[in-house]
Design an enzyme around this catalytic site. Structure first.
Site, PDB file in Angstrom:
ATOM      1  N   SER A 177      19.724  19.938 122.767  1.00 19.82           N
ATOM      2  CA  SER A 177      19.386  20.534 124.050  1.00 19.82           C
ATOM      3  C   SER A 177      20.518  21.449 124.443  1.00 19.82           C
ATOM      4  O   SER A 177      21.687  21.080 124.304  1.00 19.82           O
ATOM      5  CB  SER A 177      19.236  19.465 125.144  1.00 19.82           C
ATOM      6  OG  SER A 177      17.947  18.939 125.166  1.00 19.82           O
ATOM      7  N   GLU A 194      21.845  38.189 132.663  1.00 25.38           N
ATOM      8  CA  GLU A 194      20.449  38.515 132.996  1.00 25.38           C
ATOM      9  C   GLU A 194      19.581  37.275 133.183  1.00 25.38           C
ATOM     10  O   GLU A 194      18.367  37.391 133.245  1.00 25.38           O
ATOM     11  CB  GLU A 194      19.847  39.383 131.895  1.00 25.38           C
ATOM     12  CG  GLU A 194      20.525  40.725 131.683  1.00 25.38           C
ATOM     13  CD  GLU A 194      21.759  40.648 130.778  1.00 25.38           C
ATOM     14  OE1 GLU A 194      22.064  39.530 130.317  1.00 25.38           O
ATOM     15  OE2 GLU A 194      22.396  41.688 130.551  1.00 25.38           O
ATOM     16  N   SER A 195      20.128  36.095 133.228  1.00 23.86           N
ATOM     17  CA  SER A 195      19.471  34.807 133.499  1.00 23.86           C
ATOM     18  C   SER A 195      19.781  33.792 132.398  1.00 23.86           C
ATOM     19  O   SER A 195      20.936  33.400 132.283  1.00 23.86           O
ATOM     20  CB  SER A 195      17.989  34.926 133.831  1.00 23.86           C
ATOM     21  OG  SER A 195      17.840  35.557 135.104  1.00 23.86           O
ATOM     22  N   HIS A 245      15.230  23.073 123.694  1.00 20.42           N
ATOM     23  CA  HIS A 245      15.187  21.617 123.508  1.00 20.42           C
ATOM     24  C   HIS A 245      14.384  21.381 122.239  1.00 20.42           C
ATOM     25  O   HIS A 245      13.264  21.907 122.114  1.00 20.42           O
ATOM     26  CB  HIS A 245      14.520  20.923 124.693  1.00 20.42           C
ATOM     27  CG  HIS A 245      15.179  21.255 125.994  1.00 20.42           C
ATOM     28  ND1 HIS A 245      16.381  20.714 126.380  1.00 20.42           N
ATOM     29  CD2 HIS A 245      14.827  22.104 126.979  1.00 20.42           C
ATOM     30  CE1 HIS A 245      16.739  21.203 127.545  1.00 20.42           C
ATOM     31  NE2 HIS A 245      15.808  22.050 127.939  1.00 20.42           N
ATOM     32  N   CYS A 303      16.193  39.389 133.254  1.00 24.91           N
ATOM     33  CA  CYS A 303      15.990  40.367 134.303  1.00 24.91           C
ATOM     34  C   CYS A 303      16.625  41.677 133.853  1.00 24.91           C
ATOM     35  O   CYS A 303      17.143  41.775 132.743  1.00 24.91           O
ATOM     36  CB  CYS A 303      16.656  39.887 135.576  1.00 24.91           C
ATOM     37  SG  CYS A 303      16.410  38.123 135.871  1.00 24.91           S
TER      38      CYS A 303
END
Lengths: 157, 157
Positions: B97, B104-105, B110, B125
């Protein structure tokens, strides 16, 4: 006192090394630290429940301490296990991007204080209760409108 | 040589401190390290494009080095900027994980090696191209089936 002080980065956007945690190798009894066993939700077997949470007309979205606290409270409310949390504070707009990595998957947050908007994801497996995060987020960020979508990830696996 | 060696955690599930990066305070010219300005996608103005990516019958899902490399390649392919990467290797099943936090985010992953299944999120973004990550993931994990959903986050903000 908080265990980790704010770190100041002068370069900021270099090539970060990978920050990893590896569980202790099996010596005597193996302890399974993974808590994201498959779940049944609405009669459907899946790998996990993923809530897409959008907060509109929300407050405190540039307050990194409040965001840190909200994520920790959300993790606790869901009965999940926090493995790692990382928040990045952007300038000059004050937005925050970050994630809490969990034994049961993750919670992520991205805030746009200038638009009073925040995008969160609450992805949890196993026995955790992702829906229990919603009241915590509502209390922390006081959105006038909150939109929650649900994905059942890994159906049929 | 990798900049960060594997860390061994004996306790593993304690209370992690927050790992934060705060951009340098404004002194002379303020550099905006945020790259997640609003975008227009399919004619809709939104805060970002969020791809929900499910890999079925995939391989190498317990290979943390391959996962690390795949995430970095995906970030580069998308033209995004990596701020922080964290991967957790579970035992005994070998699942991973983790998340790459971006200017940009983020990209999250997982994996459930025992089910040959992986759940990824590619949330970007600004000028980044999230769809450019898909061929990288396909090459890295060789899924027999890949399902990609798209959310336009923060519409109307």
């Amino acid at each position: 006192m908080r265990p980790a002080a704010l770190l100041r980065s002068d370069k900021g956007l270099g090539t970060p090394g990978t920050d990893r945690k590896k569980a202790k190798p099996a010596v005597s009894p193996v302890i399974d630290d993974r808590k994201d066993h498959f779940v049944v939700r609405n009669g459907v077997r899946c790998a996990g429940v993923h809530l897409i949470v959008d907060l509109y007309d929300a407050r405190h979205l540039d307050n990194i301490d409040r965001i840190d606290e909200a994520l920790r409270r959300a993790v606790a409310a869901a009965g999940a296990t926090l493995l790692h949390i990382h928040l990045h504070h952007f300038e000059p707009n004050g937005g925050v991007s970050g994630v809490a990595v969990l034994a049961e998957s993750h919670i992520s947050i991205h805030t746009w204080p200038e638009a009073n908007y925040a995008a969160l994801d609450v992805f949890m497996c196993g026995d955790a209760k992702p829906e229990a995060c919603i009241p915590v987020l509502r209390e922390a960020f006081k959105p006038n409108r909150i939109v929650v979508g649900e994905h059942l990830r890994g159906q049929g696996t």
